[in-house]
Design an enzyme around this catalytic site. Structure first.
Site, PDB file in Angstrom:
ATOM      1  N   ARG A 128      -6.727  -2.332   8.550  1.00  0.00           N
ATOM      2  CA  ARG A 128      -7.329  -3.669   8.546  1.00  0.00           C
ATOM      3  C   ARG A 128      -7.081  -4.381   9.868  1.00  0.00           C
ATOM      4  O   ARG A 128      -7.955  -5.048  10.421  1.00  0.00           O
ATOM      5  CB  ARG A 128      -6.716  -4.518   7.415  1.00  0.00           C
ATOM      6  CG  ARG A 128      -7.407  -4.328   6.099  1.00  0.00           C
ATOM      7  CD  ARG A 128      -7.163  -5.491   5.126  1.00  0.00           C
ATOM      8  NE  ARG A 128      -7.635  -5.112   3.800  1.00  0.00           N
ATOM      9  CZ  ARG A 128      -6.849  -5.045   2.722  1.00  0.00           C
ATOM     10  NH1 ARG A 128      -5.570  -5.370   2.818  1.00  0.00           N
ATOM     11  NH2 ARG A 128      -7.319  -4.650   1.549  1.00  0.00           N
ATOM     12  N   THR A 170       3.974   2.908   5.449  1.00  0.00           N
ATOM     13  CA  THR A 170       2.559   2.546   5.478  1.00  0.00           C
ATOM     14  C   THR A 170       1.795   3.572   6.310  1.00  0.00           C
ATOM     15  O   THR A 170       2.332   4.114   7.280  1.00  0.00           O
ATOM     16  CB  THR A 170       2.322   1.155   6.106  1.00  0.00           C
ATOM     17  OG1 THR A 170       0.917   0.926   6.256  1.00  0.00           O
ATOM     18  CG2 THR A 170       2.997   1.020   7.463  1.00  0.00           C
ATOM     19  N   GLY A 194       0.837  -1.202   0.000  1.00  0.00           N
ATOM     20  CA  GLY A 194       0.000   0.000   0.000  1.00  0.00           C
ATOM     21  C   GLY A 194       0.872   1.252   0.000  1.00  0.00           C
ATOM     22  O   GLY A 194       1.743   1.409   0.859  1.00  0.00           O
ATOM     23  N   ASP A 214      -0.592   2.851   8.171  1.00  0.00           N
ATOM     24  CA  ASP A 214      -1.203   2.166   9.317  1.00  0.00           C
ATOM     25  C   ASP A 214      -0.473   2.367  10.635  1.00  0.00           C
ATOM     26  O   ASP A 214      -1.046   2.108  11.708  1.00  0.00           O
ATOM     27  CB  ASP A 214      -1.281   0.655   9.043  1.00  0.00           C
ATOM     28  CG  ASP A 214      -2.280   0.347   7.949  1.00  0.00           C
ATOM     29  OD1 ASP A 214      -2.246  -0.784   7.418  1.00  0.00           O
ATOM     30  OD2 ASP A 214      -3.079   1.235   7.604  1.00  0.00           O
ATOM     31  N   ASP A 247       4.400  -4.225   6.492  1.00  0.00           N
ATOM     32  CA  ASP A 247       4.953  -5.455   7.065  1.00  0.00           C
ATOM     33  C   ASP A 247       5.108  -6.557   6.022  1.00  0.00           C
ATOM     34  O   ASP A 247       6.051  -7.348   6.085  1.00  0.00           O
ATOM     35  CB  ASP A 247       4.118  -5.925   8.262  1.00  0.00           C
ATOM     36  CG  ASP A 247       2.620  -6.004   7.963  1.00  0.00           C
ATOM     37  OD1 ASP A 247       2.240  -5.776   6.794  1.00  0.00           O
ATOM     38  OD2 ASP A 247       1.855  -6.288   8.885  1.00  0.00           O
ATOM     39  N   ASP A 298       1.562   0.443  11.967  1.00  0.00           N
ATOM     40  CA  ASP A 298       1.473  -0.845  12.680  1.00  0.00           C
ATOM     41  C   ASP A 298       2.739  -1.675  12.510  1.00  0.00           C
ATOM     42  O   ASP A 298       2.688  -2.901  12.448  1.00  0.00           O
ATOM     43  CB  ASP A 298       0.265  -1.651  12.181  1.00  0.00           C
ATOM     44  CG  ASP A 298       0.364  -1.960  10.693  1.00  0.00           C
ATOM     45  OD1 ASP A 298      -0.388  -2.845  10.220  1.00  0.00           O
ATOM     46  OD2 ASP A 298       1.213  -1.347   9.996  1.00  0.00           O
ATOM     47  N   ARG A 355       1.555  -5.031  -5.461  1.00  0.00           N
ATOM     48  CA  ARG A 355       1.500  -6.206  -4.598  1.00  0.00           C
ATOM     49  C   ARG A 355       1.828  -7.390  -5.515  1.00  0.00           C
ATOM     50  O   ARG A 355       1.073  -7.686  -6.425  1.00  0.00           O
ATOM     51  CB  ARG A 355       0.115  -6.340  -3.948  1.00  0.00           C
ATOM     52  CG  ARG A 355      -0.233  -5.134  -3.052  1.00  0.00           C
ATOM     53  CD  ARG A 355      -1.582  -5.284  -2.409  1.00  0.00           C
ATOM     54  NE  ARG A 355      -2.052  -4.041  -1.796  1.00  0.00           N
ATOM     55  CZ  ARG A 355      -1.793  -3.657  -0.546  1.00  0.00           C
ATOM     56  NH1 ARG A 355      -1.012  -4.422   0.205  1.00  0.00           N
ATOM     57  NH2 ARG A 355      -2.267  -2.528  -0.049  1.00  0.00           N
TER      58      ARG A 355
HETATM   59  P1  ADP Z   1       2.386  -4.054   2.783  1.00  0.00           P
HETATM   60  O1  ADP Z   1       3.862  -4.088   2.472  1.00  0.00           O
HETATM   61  O2  ADP Z   1       1.802  -2.682   2.666  1.00  0.00           O
HETATM   62  O3  ADP Z   1       2.045  -4.785   4.057  1.00  0.00           O
HETATM   63  P2  ADP Z   1       1.477  -6.419   1.343  1.00  0.00           P
HETATM   64  O4  ADP Z   1       1.200  -7.173   2.589  1.00  0.00           O
HETATM   65  O5  ADP Z   1       0.532  -6.500   0.204  1.00  0.00           O
HETATM   66  O6  ADP Z   1       1.645  -4.848   1.601  1.00  0.00           O
HETATM   67  O7  ADP Z   1       2.937  -6.877   0.838  1.00  0.00           O
HETATM   68  C1  ADP Z   1       3.478  -6.219  -0.306  1.00  0.00           C
HETATM   69  C2  ADP Z   1       4.323  -7.199  -1.094  1.00  0.00           C
HETATM   70  O8  ADP Z   1       5.341  -7.742  -0.262  1.00  0.00           O
HETATM   71  C3  ADP Z   1       3.541  -8.424  -1.560  1.00  0.00           C
HETATM   72  O9  ADP Z   1       2.797  -8.158  -2.716  1.00  0.00           O
HETATM   73  C4  ADP Z   1       4.688  -9.385  -1.821  1.00  0.00           C
HETATM   74  O10 ADP Z   1       5.342  -9.007  -3.020  1.00  0.00           O
HETATM   75  C5  ADP Z   1       5.610  -9.078  -0.650  1.00  0.00           C
HETATM   76  N1  ADP Z   1       5.322  -9.989   0.450  1.00  0.00           N
HETATM   77  C6  ADP Z   1       4.320  -9.887   1.347  1.00  0.00           C
HETATM   78  N2  ADP Z   1       4.334 -10.934   2.184  1.00  0.00           N
HETATM   79  C7  ADP Z   1       5.380 -11.739   1.788  1.00  0.00           C
HETATM   80  C8  ADP Z   1       5.931 -12.992   2.240  1.00  0.00           C
HETATM   81  N3  ADP Z   1       5.406 -13.630   3.300  1.00  0.00           N
HETATM   82  N4  ADP Z   1       6.986 -13.513   1.584  1.00  0.00           N
HETATM   83  C9  ADP Z   1       7.535 -12.841   0.529  1.00  0.00           C
HETATM   84  N5  ADP Z   1       7.075 -11.677   0.042  1.00  0.00           N
HETATM   85  C10 ADP Z   1       6.013 -11.128   0.674  1.00  0.00           C
HETATM   86  O1  F6P Z   2      -1.747  -1.088   4.402  1.00  0.00           O
HETATM   87  C1  F6P Z   2      -2.215   0.167   4.079  1.00  0.00           C
HETATM   88  C2  F6P Z   2      -3.670   0.084   3.659  1.00  0.00           C
HETATM   89  O2  F6P Z   2      -4.078   1.343   3.247  1.00  0.00           O
HETATM   90  C3  F6P Z   2      -4.595  -0.407   4.760  1.00  0.00           C
HETATM   91  O3  F6P Z   2      -4.866   0.591   5.715  1.00  0.00           O
HETATM   92  C4  F6P Z   2      -5.791  -0.798   3.943  1.00  0.00           C
HETATM   93  O4  F6P Z   2      -6.625  -1.717   4.628  1.00  0.00           O
HETATM   94  C5  F6P Z   2      -5.130  -1.460   2.752  1.00  0.00           C
HETATM   95  O5  F6P Z   2      -3.857  -0.830   2.589  1.00  0.00           O
HETATM   96  C6  F6P Z   2      -5.918  -1.288   1.495  1.00  0.00           C
HETATM   97  O6  F6P Z   2      -5.114  -1.863   0.492  1.00  0.00           O
HETATM   98  P1  F6P Z   2      -5.546  -1.806  -1.049  1.00  0.00           P
HETATM   99  O7  F6P Z   2      -5.677  -0.371  -1.415  1.00  0.00           O
HETATM  100  O8  F6P Z   2      -4.406  -2.432  -1.802  1.00  0.00           O
HETATM  101  O9  F6P Z   2      -6.802  -2.570  -1.103  1.00  0.00           O
END
Ligand code: ADP
Ligand code: F6P
Length: 334
Positions: free
Chosen positions: A184, A138, A23, A140, A115, A142, A84
């Site tokens: 979330r 992020t 995000g 969040d 994360d 968090d 993502r």
């Molecule tokens: P955020 O970084 O905002 O938490 P996501 O959870 O969608 O967003 O993670 C972003 C990207 O990080 C994912 O699309 C993937 O490419 C990578 N990623 C997330 N979780 C894992 C994991 N457990 N192992 C490897 N890559 C991951």
């Molecule tokens: O992780 C940041 C965030 O904005 C969360 O607060 C929200 O729930 C989520 O991403 C929404 O993700 P997306 O726009 O990819 O659906």
């Protein structure tokens, strides 16, 4: 504003790559700018990777120079774009990404994301040995290991501006609004916005929703002359539809509530001054840490000092919502 650690340079990378992932958040551009300018000041080549890990595994790269990051400090979003990339959860795909970095003589990587992105960064580093540093990008807030995250302050102020406007019409019509904010799995945005806007109640994923308690509080507000208008700030939670479900439950208890979902407005906008300073300092410090031989860490801020936390600890721990802060929020509206 921040205590910034300084290091002696022990191993200067030939080139540093930087990407934004997951995000997006306001402040990612100042962070990118901090990485680029600090690296160029050390005569280190900088490569921007487009679209997060999707761009890494396809070699979607851009050579960066000082002009690449001119006039972006005030811009929301991320000039490198984000994505993502679920394929990156596959170790073989990560191995391909590492190989592409090595083929481009890139010796280190800075990952700006939440994360999930930081999990990918840790695995890439552990499996390939390529030095990786993560920054908490992020809205969040968090992320374990940092009191703050890039974009949180801007998102809180964006939501607050919207809720102050909603408060006007709530007062005019003596109506109750359930306003949903992002988050979330965490209630940091909801709690800070709730305190700042004087919300009657705050609903966060960390604590069970008690409809009876909400109805009691609202009835009490009416009894004590606080009127029947009000704002309840609701964190979206892991499942869609929570806020509408809450409105239906309140209606079943005789309390009509309008719903307003703020949604992705919280992810955009020009980063606040706070987020610009935080992101710029973290971005520049990422280069300092890499040149001092650090790796597999996230750089965050704790008690006003920029510091590092091993990525394995960052991704293994959930950052707790301070119960005192949450209780304080509720106390302010007894
Ligand atoms: P955020 O970084 O905002 O938490 P996501 O959870 O969608 O967003 O993670 C972003 C990207 O990080 C994912 O699309 C993937 O490419 C990578 N990623 C997330 N979780 C894992 C994991 N457990 N192992 C490897 N890559 C991951
Ligand atoms: O992780 C940041 C965030 O904005 C969360 O607060 C929200 O729930 C989520 O991403 C929404 O993700 P997306 O726009 O990819 O659906």
């Amino acid at each position: 504003m921040y205590t910034i650690p300084t290091f002696s340079v022990t191993q200067k990378p030939r080139a540093i790559a930087v990407l934004t992932s997951g995000g997006d958040s306001p402040g990612m551009n100042p962070a990118i700018r901090g990485v680029v300018r600090a690296a160029l000041n050390q005569d280190i080549r900088v490569v921007g990777i487009h679209r997060g890990y999707s761009g890494l595994i396809t070699g979607d790269f851009e050579e960066m120079n000082s002009a690449s990051v001119t006039n972006i400090v005030q811009r929301g979003g991320t000039l490198l774009k984000s994505d993502r990339c679920l394929a990156f959860k596959d170790a073989k795909v990560r191995q391909r990404g590492a190989q592409i970095l090595q083929e481009n003589t890139i010796d280190a990587l800075v990952v700006i994301g939440g994360d999930g992105s930081l999990t990918g960064a840790h695995l890439l580093c552990r499996e390939s040995g390529i030095p990786v540093v993560g920054l908490p990008g992020t809205i969040d807030n968090d992320i374990f290991g940092s009191d703050d995250t890039i974009g949180f302050d801007t998102a809180v102020n964006t939501a607050l501006d919207a809720i102050d406007k909603i408060r006007d019409t709530a007062l005019s019509h003596e109506s109750l609004f359930l306003v949903e904010v992002m988050g979330r799995n965490s209630g940091f945005i909801a709690t800070h916005v709730g305190i700042a806007c004087g919300a009657e109640m705050i609903v966060v994923p960390e604590y069970e929703v008690e409809v009876d308690a909400i109805c009691f509080q609202l009835a009490n507000n009416r009894r004590t002359g606080q009127g029947s208008s009000g704002i309840i700030v609701v964190a979206e939670g892991p499942e869609p539809g929570l806020t509408y479900s809450l409105a239906h439950q309140l209606e079943a208890n005789g309390q009509i509530a309008k719903v307003c979902i703020l949604g992705h407005i919280q992810r955009g906008g020009s980063p606040s001054g706070h987020d610009r300073v935080l992101a710029s300092c973290l971005g520049a410090s990422a280069v300092d840490y890499l040149c001092a031989g650090y790796s597999d860490i996230m750089i965050g801020v704790q008690n006003g000092a920029i510091c590092d936390t091993p990525l394995k600890h960052v991704i293994a721990n959930k950052k707790p919502l301070d119960p005192t802060l949450f209780q304080r929020a509720l106390l302010l509206h007894k």
